[in-house]
Structures are given as structure tokens and as C-alpha cells.
Design a protein around this motif. Sequence first.
Motif, mmCIF file in Angstrom:
data_model
loop_
_atom_site.group_PDB
_atom_site.id
_atom_site.type_symbol
_atom_site.label_atom_id
_atom_site.label_comp_id
_atom_site.label_asym_id
_atom_site.label_seq_id
_atom_site.Cartn_x
_atom_site.Cartn_y
_atom_site.Cartn_z
ATOM 1 N N LEU A 1 0.850 -1.184 0.000
ATOM 2 C CA LEU A 1 0.000 0.000 0.000
ATOM 3 C C LEU A 1 0.890 1.239 0.000
ATOM 4 C CD1 LEU A 1 -2.554 -1.161 2.696
ATOM 5 C CD2 LEU A 1 -2.795 -1.302 0.227
ATOM 6 N N ASP A 2 0.365 2.295 -0.599
ATOM 7 C CA ASP A 2 1.123 3.532 -0.735
ATOM 8 C C ASP A 2 0.652 4.518 0.337
ATOM 9 O OD1 ASP A 2 2.068 6.032 -1.448
ATOM 10 O OD2 ASP A 2 1.978 5.599 -3.593
ATOM 11 N N GLY A 3 1.507 4.739 1.344
ATOM 12 C CA GLY A 3 1.126 5.608 2.455
ATOM 13 C C GLY A 3 0.764 7.011 1.993
ATOM 14 N N GLY A 4 1.461 7.515 0.970
ATOM 15 C CA GLY A 4 1.179 8.855 0.456
ATOM 16 C C GLY A 4 -0.218 8.941 -0.132
ATOM 17 N N ARG A 5 -0.555 7.941 -0.968
ATOM 18 C CA ARG A 5 -1.898 7.926 -1.552
ATOM 19 C C ARG A 5 -2.956 7.823 -0.477
ATOM 20 N NH1 ARG A 5 -2.205 4.318 -7.034
ATOM 21 N NH2 ARG A 5 -0.402 5.242 -8.037
ATOM 22 N N GLU A 6 -2.659 6.987 0.529
ATOM 23 C CA GLU A 6 -3.628 6.813 1.609
ATOM 24 C C GLU A 6 -3.890 8.136 2.305
ATOM 25 O OE1 GLU A 6 -2.721 3.752 4.445
ATOM 26 O OE2 GLU A 6 -4.395 4.310 5.747
ATOM 27 N N SER A 7 -2.796 8.840 2.667
ATOM 28 C CA SER A 7 -3.031 10.056 3.448
ATOM 29 C C SER A 7 -3.677 11.139 2.584
ATOM 30 C CB SER A 7 -1.740 10.544 4.104
ATOM 31 O OG SER A 7 -0.810 10.906 3.119
ATOM 32 N N ARG A 8 -3.390 11.159 1.278
ATOM 33 C CA ARG A 8 -4.068 12.155 0.420
ATOM 34 C C ARG A 8 -5.553 11.854 0.313
ATOM 35 N NH1 ARG A 8 0.696 11.763 -2.359
ATOM 36 N NH2 ARG A 8 -0.077 10.263 -3.876
ATOM 37 N N LEU A 9 -5.876 10.574 0.057
ATOM 38 C CA LEU A 9 -7.288 10.197 -0.078
ATOM 39 C C LEU A 9 -8.043 10.461 1.226
ATOM 40 C CD1 LEU A 9 -9.558 8.699 -1.735
ATOM 41 C CD2 LEU A 9 -8.857 6.663 -0.486
ATOM 42 N N VAL A 10 -7.443 9.983 2.342
ATOM 43 C CA VAL A 10 -8.117 10.143 3.631
ATOM 44 C C VAL A 10 -8.231 11.624 3.984
ATOM 45 C CG1 VAL A 10 -7.874 9.733 6.107
ATOM 46 C CG2 VAL A 10 -7.518 7.859 4.506
ATOM 47 N N GLY A 11 -7.181 12.390 3.705
ATOM 48 C CA GLY A 11 -7.215 13.823 3.989
ATOM 49 C C GLY A 11 -8.360 14.508 3.255
ATOM 50 N N ARG A 12 -8.510 14.155 1.979
ATOM 51 C CA ARG A 12 -9.585 14.756 1.184
ATOM 52 C C ARG A 12 -10.952 14.380 1.764
ATOM 53 N NH1 ARG A 12 -12.463 12.962 -3.187
ATOM 54 N NH2 ARG A 12 -11.245 11.106 -3.636
ATOM 55 N N LEU A 13 -11.123 13.103 2.123
ATOM 56 C CA LEU A 13 -12.422 12.650 2.620
ATOM 57 C C LEU A 13 -12.739 13.256 3.983
ATOM 58 C CD1 LEU A 13 -12.256 8.931 1.482
ATOM 59 C CD2 LEU A 13 -13.823 10.685 0.653
ATOM 60 N N ILE A 14 -11.708 13.363 4.819
ATOM 61 C CA ILE A 14 -11.922 13.954 6.145
ATOM 62 C C ILE A 14 -12.437 15.383 6.001
ATOM 63 C CG2 ILE A 14 -10.663 14.924 8.104
ATOM 64 C CD1 ILE A 14 -9.035 12.443 8.265
ATOM 65 N N GLN A 15 -11.871 16.088 5.008
ATOM 66 C CA GLN A 15 -12.323 17.458 4.777
ATOM 67 C C GLN A 15 -13.750 17.465 4.240
ATOM 68 O OE1 GLN A 15 -9.463 19.727 2.476
ATOM 69 N NE2 GLN A 15 -9.293 20.874 4.387
ATOM 70 N N GLN A 16 -14.009 16.524 3.327
ATOM 71 C CA GLN A 16 -15.329 16.460 2.707
ATOM 72 C C GLN A 16 -16.433 16.203 3.737
ATOM 73 O OE1 GLN A 16 -15.137 13.902 -0.706
ATOM 74 N NE2 GLN A 16 -17.323 14.077 -1.108
ATOM 75 N N VAL A 17 -16.163 15.323 4.707
ATOM 76 C CA VAL A 17 -17.199 15.037 5.710
ATOM 77 C C VAL A 17 -17.131 15.995 6.888
ATOM 78 C CG1 VAL A 17 -17.336 12.592 5.120
ATOM 79 C CG2 VAL A 17 -15.810 13.316 6.940
ATOM 80 N N GLY A 18 -16.106 16.830 6.955
ATOM 81 C CA GLY A 18 -16.019 17.810 8.024
ATOM 82 C C GLY A 18 -15.696 17.213 9.380
ATOM 83 N N LEU A 19 -14.760 16.261 9.398
ATOM 84 C CA LEU A 19 -14.373 15.660 10.680
ATOM 85 C C LEU A 19 -13.680 16.700 11.555
ATOM 86 C CD1 LEU A 19 -14.307 12.701 11.926
ATOM 87 C CD2 LEU A 19 -11.879 12.747 11.361
ATOM 88 N N ARG A 20 -14.037 16.739 12.841
ATOM 89 C CA ARG A 20 -13.403 17.689 13.751
ATOM 90 C C ARG A 20 -12.917 16.976 15.007
ATOM 91 N NH1 ARG A 20 -17.486 20.881 11.514
ATOM 92 N NH2 ARG A 20 -18.938 19.991 12.971
ATOM 93 N N PRO A 21 -11.636 17.089 15.394
ATOM 94 C CA PRO A 21 -10.579 17.740 14.618
ATOM 95 C C PRO A 21 -10.211 16.863 13.414
ATOM 96 C CG PRO A 21 -9.647 16.679 16.540
ATOM 97 C CD PRO A 21 -11.119 16.527 16.658
ATOM 98 N N PRO A 22 -9.692 17.464 12.348
ATOM 99 C CA PRO A 22 -9.409 16.687 11.133
ATOM 100 C C PRO A 22 -8.120 15.888 11.269
ATOM 101 C CG PRO A 22 -8.891 18.983 10.765
ATOM 102 C CD PRO A 22 -9.415 18.883 12.167
ATOM 103 N N ASP A 23 -8.082 14.997 12.250
ATOM 104 C CA ASP A 23 -6.855 14.277 12.593
ATOM 105 C C ASP A 23 -6.973 12.810 12.178
ATOM 106 O OD1 ASP A 23 -4.689 13.046 13.699
ATOM 107 O OD2 ASP A 23 -5.188 13.527 15.782
ATOM 108 N N PRO A 24 -6.268 12.403 11.122
ATOM 109 C CA PRO A 24 -6.421 11.027 10.639
ATOM 110 C C PRO A 24 -5.837 9.982 11.576
ATOM 111 C CG PRO A 24 -4.702 12.149 9.398
ATOM 112 C CD PRO A 24 -5.325 13.178 10.298
ATOM 113 N N LYS A 25 -4.997 10.400 12.536
ATOM 114 C CA LYS A 25 -4.318 9.420 13.392
ATOM 115 C C LYS A 25 -5.115 9.102 14.644
ATOM 116 C CE LYS A 25 0.373 9.633 11.943
ATOM 117 N NZ LYS A 25 0.102 10.310 10.679
ATOM 118 N N ARG A 26 -6.134 9.876 14.922
ATOM 119 C CA ARG A 26 -6.894 9.678 16.148
ATOM 120 C C ARG A 26 -7.622 8.338 16.136
ATOM 121 N NH1 ARG A 26 -9.428 13.926 19.966
ATOM 122 N NH2 ARG A 26 -7.578 15.013 19.295
#
Lengths: 335, 521
Positions: B393-418
Motif C-alpha cells: 500500500l502507498d502511504g502517500g496515496r492513503e493520506s491524500r485520499l483520507v485527507g480529502r475525505l476527512i475534509q469532505q465530511v467535516g471531521l473535527r478535529p481533522p486528525d487522521p491518526k486519532r
Amino acid sequence: MKTSNPSAEAPAGTSTPGGGALDSARKGARSFLPVLALVVLFAFFSIMRPDFLSVASFQNIMRQGAFLALLALAGTTAILTGAIDLSVAANATLGGILVADLTGSIGIWPAILAALAACSVVGLINALVVIWLRVPSFLVTLGMLSVLDGISNQISGGSPIEFSTGALNTLVNEQSIPGIPNAALIAVVVVVLMTVLVFLTRLGRYIMAVGGNERAALLAGIPINSVKISSFVLGGLIAAIAGVVFTGQALNGVPEGADPSLLASIAAIVVGGTALSGGVGGPHRTLLGALVIIVLSSGMDIMSINPYVESIVYGLVVIAAVAVTIDRRRYGAIR
Amino acid sequence: MTVTDTGRGDGDGDGAAAGPAVECVGLSKRYGAVQALDQADLRINVGEVVGLVGQNGAGKSTLVNILCGVVTPDEGTVAIHGKPAATGHPRAMADAGIAVVSQEQSLVEQLTVWENVYLGRELTDPHSGLLRRAQMKAGAAALFERLDIGIDTGALVSDLPFATRQLVEIGRAIHQSGGKAGAILVLDEPTSGLSPRETEVLFSLIRNASKDATFLFVSHVLPDILSLCSRVIVCTNGRVVADRDVSDVTERDLHELMIGRARSADYYALDRQGTAISDERVLELVDGQRTGAFAGVHLTVRHGEVVGLAGIIGSGTSEVAAAIAGALPLDAGHMTVQGRTRRRWSVRDAIALGIRYLPPERRRDALFPHASVSRNIAISYLGDIRMAKGPLLDGGRESRLVGRLIQQVGLRPPDPKRMVGELSGGNQQKVVFARLLADGCAVAILDNPTRGVDVGTREEIYGMVRELASSGTGVILTSESIEELIGLSDRLVVLRSGAVVTEIPSPPQAKPTELEVLACM
């Protein structure tokens, strides 16, 4: 008519207190405790017995640690899916016996391949029984443990198998890198490969997902049966490697030889921070846990503590480590 | 404990001869951001049969759970027969006399009726310690005779039909609380799954037993409440909004009381409704049948359309949704999605057909609580985040995809590691939503997407539903709230007892009223 007051709702994004804090605490304990335990044990034994820091002692730790780490890694994948494989040690014994039995007739590498294949098939059978007959894995693999012991004794006639050990001795005990026995290198390579597999491949993510929440994994479209099969087969494969290392270190094929290490291997897994409830931990943690257990055991050896006491200590360590790592909400043990 | 006896002094001037069997004062309970119960008062006199109604999420089940000791209230007190009760202790509440009869029956199926009646309170001979079987058998027979219910008390519970077990359960509860007006029975949706005849038998048992016991009857079925109860209590948004004699209210009054506050039209983003509906069907379920859940269900969904499945609990809405998602196999019928027809399909097959499923209980069905936000989202997109070559798996692709989706759904705080287990209910639901949004699915099945979610997140979820629809996705929706279902849907399909009873169009300019929809349910 009364209406509820919207301002009474807390803003989104606040985490639920109680549960979150507990999770954090347990997560912290999981990452931190094994390292702390290793440091404390090391310091303690070094102070009590300065010869604990000798080259011979380190070599001993590496030798024993390599076998225990491999055996514990063999059990790790099943535990990550939320199952358990109690037959890993007996499976490793079988692998070791096969190598000892077959090396003379077909040569060392074909013998090792045969052991890898046989132990993988054992893993496959374990998984299929768990899936098809819906029997809990601890019972299936407990039964398998007895079956494998029977087979190993059958092959060996109940006594150690002597064989020409030259090639295996070189493979396991020589030091390709000065000061480090090959067994330790093998263990390190397997840990690295397993860690990559668990964290950087689709199968690894699926394994963690099935262990984390099987129902959610199913509803997310994960092929949970294939994942379970893969995890048990992989465990069998690594059990074979552990068995090869065991026979290479014992320099004959010992029936039930690896069996007494079962509890120590489970101790290594849970002490490392992999939860028996599944979905938490990983192979790198198992290596750490194996080191803790081996430092504990060599330290007790060097202090000439009665081996029966060691057995008591392992038992207590497993119970304590499980108490720290397990997810009680899913086991409902408290109710 | 500082609880004082509040049962006597406040002089309500009640007409009942006996004192209160249950008196709750100021009960409040909050789950994260959701105020499930807000200063609720409740008083039931000995021998009364009181109805409790309200929409799902109105606070009924929280109240019931407090009464049976499963939930500890944040504030407020419960007194039983005038004595302060130890809330949060199921055993203590049971000993005080409260028994709950719900859909999940608590009888031991392998034992006989009389053994169940005496379970845990067996009669033994003081000298030998042996069971007094004959005496217990006779006691159980006498119990059901007194309740005027003909049951073979020697029968195994597993051999009895569901409705009869319900009667056994009530009988046992009355028996175990020692008779003599001690028992307080909370009946949670006791008539769902019963035929009208069985319901009538149950009601006559309750009427007979009300000299021995007090009843709180929780139900969605308003005619049942009106025919059985003497008084009815209405919950809305966690508050008790009405407490009336049944002679003073009509079914219509109750509907209006249950609906509660009104909402402005833009709450459901009506200006964005229905913009992308095409004539082309994206999904068609034909004669869908699953024994015990639903039968003959025909359902069509067009591109860009939001179809709301309306019905009370047990009507089959959630089961139909799960069946389309592949989580429950059909016994008969078939489904066509974008021209491809299937008779049996798994969740994986459904995903391959372009169906995405948001299951009803996110903690049980959707989340990996000990894994990070990123892991939880990426699990649905592992095929998309692989390296160009090889299995990794490509960690860069993962964090870009997840980052975009987190923004799209408005997760607060927008922290993918939580860790997901640490998030609030609303944020957890956003994580589940992120799994549906990335790849433009053909059909999204949203089973109760706003359950246990705070008001702010609710509005954001409404926005996401509109977004899905306007991208051409066909949406199948269920909800605990009729109002929400009407607000979001383009069309309502009403189910009752596992069958489609009617369809109601729900365009932005001409929304049906809740009363119209409730009347069909």
C-alpha cells in the motif's frame, strides 16, 4: 409546547470522556510497558549479576530469543484476527521432526520445504475447521496440538531423531555477521517481512479489521473467511521456520521438543502489547515481547533461580499482560 | 445516598386509591452530545396501566433502561413503592419489583414453563434440599389459572409460540415479584410480532393482572395504547411533554404531541432536493422476500433519487435495507442494479454492483474502534491506494485520499491518526460516511444515518445525503424520525409488517405531513 434547547447540545468534535480516557490509557500502557519492562529487567539483572552483560550471555539471549520470537510470530497473526492458535508449538515440533527425519534421505532444503508445506497445511486445516464447523479456535487448535504430538511421536518413534546435522548447523548457528547467530538474523528478517505484511498490504489491513470488529469487516465487504485462512496458514508457515531453528539448535529432532514453549510464546505476544481480543498490536510488538520474556528467563537462569519458579513466573506474566491489554467491552468478562 | 422520600408530600391529588408504584423525578441522561432524557418526571400508581409513547429517539428507551437498572441517570431519582431505588443496578431494580418484558425474551428455552416461573427462586425441601417439584408445578398452574390464561405449564418453552412465551414471561414477572401489587411490569413493544388475536389475549391478561401488578406499556401502536391504558405519557426530544387520561386524547392528539417542534424548510436543504433525478432506474428489487422479515417487497430507485423507507420498528425497513446491501440473503425475489440481475448476493457482490451500505449501528456494524480514523476510512479503498507496482500500500496515496475525505465530511478535529473509539458519535458517523463518498457509488443505503448524532452533525449529514443524490447516486434511507425521513426523501415507501402498504411522493414543494405518513404506518 416545550421545545428542547439546541444550545444544550455540545459542539461536535468533543470526544466522549470516560471511555476515551480509558482507551488512551490502555493504548499508552500497551506501547510503553514492554519497553519499560525490558529496560527495568535488564538493569535489574545487570546489577544483580554483572556477568549478565557478558558476550556469552548476549549470544544466549539471541539464540533463545530467535526461537521464541519465531514461535510467537507464528501465533501472532491468528491473535490479530481475534482467534488463537494453541497448536503453533506442536506444529513447530512437527516441522522440526520432519526436517530431522527427511534431511538424510532428500537433503536439507527439500526437507525444509516439506516442513514448511506440512505446517502450512496444518494451519489450513485449523482455519477450515474453525470456519466450517464454527468451533472456537482455541478448542480446534487445542485438539490439533494433541493430534500433532501424536504424529510427531509416530514419526520419531518417541525418541530424538539423530541425523547428519552439518548443513542445518551452518544454517542456524553460524554467524554470517560476526557475533550474531544466523537464527537471530532469520528471526529479524521474518519480523520485518511480517510487519510489512501486516501494516502495508491489503491482507494485513484485512487481518487487523477482522480482529478489530468481525461484523464490521463483513459489512465492509472484507472476505473474512479467506482472511482467517491466510492468517492460520501464515502462522503454520512461520511455525515451520521456528521448528527448523529449534531442530538446528538442538541438533536432533526432539518429539514434543518445542511444545513447552507454547505458554512463553503467548506471553511474548501479549507482553508485547498485542491484545487477545484482536485487532491491536503487530509482529514488531511480538519481537519486543519475546525479548522481555527471554531477558527474564536468562536473568533467572543466571541468578540460578529454580526452573519451576520460572514456570510460575511465565504463568503470572501472561495473566498480568492479558489483564493490561484485553478489551473488556468485547469479552464481557466483567459482567 | 441523599435521596429522600419524595413520593408522599407533593400532593398531586391523584384519584387512584393506592400510592405511587413508581415515581421518577427530574431524570436526565446525556450520551455525548445527545440529550437523551431531559428532566423527565414520571409517576405510576399501583394497579395502573400507563402507556408511554414517543418517536424513536424521544427518550422512551432511555427511560425504560433506567427503570430496569441498565442505564444510570446523570440526574434525578427513582422511587419504587415509596422507597428510593438504586438506579444503575439491574439486580436492585429487579428486587424492588421492576420487570421488563421485551422482544428479547429472557426465558430459558430448554426448561418447562413452571421451571421458568420458579427460576432462581426454586422451592426446596428444608431437610433434604431436594426440589419440591409437585408444589412448584401446582403453584405455576394456579398462577396462570388466576390470570385466566390456558397454558400447559409442563410444556417446554422452546415448544411454545412467541406470543405464548410473552404471556409466560409476564406471568413469571408477576410471580417472582411476589404478587400482591408488588410487581411493576414494563412492557417494551409487547405487541409487535403478535397477531390481533394474540394481542387481545395479551391485553386480557394485562387487565386481569392489573389487580396484582402495575404496568408501563411502551408501544408505537397508538390504538393499542388507547384501548388498554388508563393514562398515557408522551415523550418528545427527551422530555415528558404530556400526561393525559386516555379519555381526554385522540390518536390524532397523540401524533401531534409526539411530533414536537417544527423545523424550518431549509433544515433539510430542500433547495437542493431532486435536482439530479433521472428517469433511469438504478436499482429495482422485485418480489423481495425474507421469511420472518418481509415479503413481496417491490422497490425501485432512480438515479439521484432519495427513497425513504418508513415504518415502525419491526415493519421490515431495516431488514429490506440490509438485504439490498447483501447482509441478509433473500429467500425469494431478485434485484437488478444498473442492468445486472442477482438472486443471491453477498456484501462483496453488492459492493461490486456499486452498492454502499451505512449500517444501522455504527459501533457494532461499521467501526474498528481501536484503529485510527485513517485505517477506518481506507479499509474501503485499499484497492485504490496500492503502489503502482507490487502488493504494498502507498502511504502517500492513503493520506491524500483520507485527507480529502476527512475534509469532505467535516471531521473535527481533522486528525487522521486519532483512534476512532475516542471520537464523538457524530464524528464516528462522519468516518463511516467517508467510506461511501470517494468512488461515486450507484446506490447508497443509509440505515438510520443520524441515530445518536448531535444536531449540528445531523445537518451536515443532510448535506452529504443531498450531495450523494446530486452526484447521481440513488439513495435508500431509513430513519427513526419521520420528520427527517419526509424532509430528506423524494419519495416515501411505507412498510407495515414486512409489506409495502403505500408510496407517498415527497417533492420539495409538496411535502406530506407527518400525520399523513404516520396514518399509513
